[in-house]
Design an enzyme around this catalytic site. Structure first.
Site, short mmCIF file in Angstrom:
data_model
loop_
_atom_site.label_atom_id
_atom_site.label_comp_id
_atom_site.label_asym_id
_atom_site.label_seq_id
_atom_site.Cartn_x
_atom_site.Cartn_y
_atom_site.Cartn_z
N SER A 95 -29.81 -8.13 -9.50
CA SER A 95 -29.04 -9.31 -9.16
C SER A 95 -28.14 -9.03 -7.95
O SER A 95 -28.63 -8.64 -6.90
CB SER A 95 -28.24 -9.76 -10.39
OG SER A 95 -27.69 -11.05 -10.20
N ASP A 217 -36.48 -18.41 -13.14
CA ASP A 217 -35.18 -17.75 -13.12
C ASP A 217 -34.13 -18.78 -12.73
O ASP A 217 -34.14 -19.30 -11.61
CB ASP A 217 -35.20 -16.59 -12.11
CG ASP A 217 -33.92 -15.77 -12.08
OD1 ASP A 217 -32.89 -16.25 -12.58
OD2 ASP A 217 -33.95 -14.65 -11.55
N HIS A 245 -33.35 -13.98 -15.82
CA HIS A 245 -32.75 -13.27 -14.70
C HIS A 245 -32.62 -11.77 -14.94
O HIS A 245 -32.15 -11.05 -14.07
CB HIS A 245 -31.35 -13.86 -14.42
CG HIS A 245 -30.74 -13.42 -13.13
ND1 HIS A 245 -31.36 -13.61 -11.90
CD2 HIS A 245 -29.55 -12.79 -12.86
CE1 HIS A 245 -30.58 -13.12 -10.94
NE2 HIS A 245 -29.48 -12.61 -11.49
#
Length: 267
Positions: A95, A217, A245
């Site tokens: 991320s 996502d 995610h």
């Protein structure tokens, strides 16, 4: 302060192997990589750490001024590499850590020799000709909710971020991780994460790069993965058979296989 203690650095795996640094995302800690470590440990020297303000890092080292920019977190990553004298490490960032890895590679090119970007997003807010997945109003509301009631925000957002509604234990784990983070430190990291724009930084990447995206996502839609892949010359884009995610938790086999294939090709 000693960096190893400050960032709760853990080193495992093959001492003679190429170093692989696993970097967690917002609201998480190094434990989120526990399903990836066994796949790497035989051949690679695996380095895990917690950003200051996360996990079991040293809270007294937190500075709102430093961590109001992704460069502050990138300095954490570089200082971990320096403390262990890592050379040509592979930086695996989940991320927001994917973008932190881009910055760290620019700061310490001799120490970081390749990047793996797991569900990356260089900008979460939509822009002209760019879909980040959120409007500016969406992000304002998200941050306002987080700042007014962090525990309530965590309970509401964790299942959305994780996806995989049929496996509620995954969302519960993420919620617990969020809730274990100091709310004031989380507020700073959240603003830094969701208001950042690292699109121009992608053009500076000069190391082999793997971009991993999921089929669905809610935080980083497919358009983002395509954008990152196009912006980084010579990068490889892999769409995992995974949703949500956090594919290293929801689909560890597919995630590990993609990472291992990339690492093997670097040799």
């Amino acid at each position: 302060m000693d960096t190893v203690r400050r960032n709760n650095v853990t080193v495992t795996g093959n001492p003679q192997g190429r170093p692989v640094v696993l970097a967690h995302g917002f609201g998480c800690d190094q434990n989120m990589w526990r399903l990836t470590v066994p796949a790497l440990a035989e051949d690679y020297r695996v380095v895990l750490f917690d950003y200051v303000g996360s996990g079991r890092s040293e809270p007294s080292a937190f500075s709102e001024d430093r961590y109001s920019s992704l460069h502050g977190y990138a300095r954490d990553a570089v200082e971990v590499c320096e403390a262990l004298d890592l050379r040509d490490a592979v930086f695996v960032g989940h991320s927001v850590s994917a973008m932190i890895g881009v910055l760290a590679a620019g700061l310490a090119p001799g120490r970081i020799g390749a990047l793996v970007m797991v569900a990356p997003s260089p900008r979460y807010i939509d822009d002209d000709g760019y879909r980040g997945g959120f409007s500016a109003e969406d992000i304002d509301e998200l941050l306002a909710s987080l700042e007014s009631n962090y525990l309530g925000w965590s309970a509401a957002m964790a299942p959305l971020i994780m996806g995989n509604a049929e496996r509620p234990e995954l969302g519960e784990e993420l919620r617990n991780s969020f809730c274990a983070t100091d709310p004031d430190m989380a507020r700073v990291f959240a603003r830094t994460t969701f208001l950042s724009d690292s699109r121009d930084d992608l053009k500076s990447v000069r190391v082999p790069t793997l971009v991993l995206e999921c089929t669905q996502d809610a935080i980083a839609p497919r358009e983002v993965g395509a954008f990152v892949h196009q912006a980084i010359s010579g990068s490889t884009l892999v769409t995992l058979e995974a949703t949500g995610h956090c594919p290293h938790l929801s689909a560890p086999e597919a995630t590990n296989e993609a990472i291992m294939e990339f690492l093997a090709a670097l040799r």
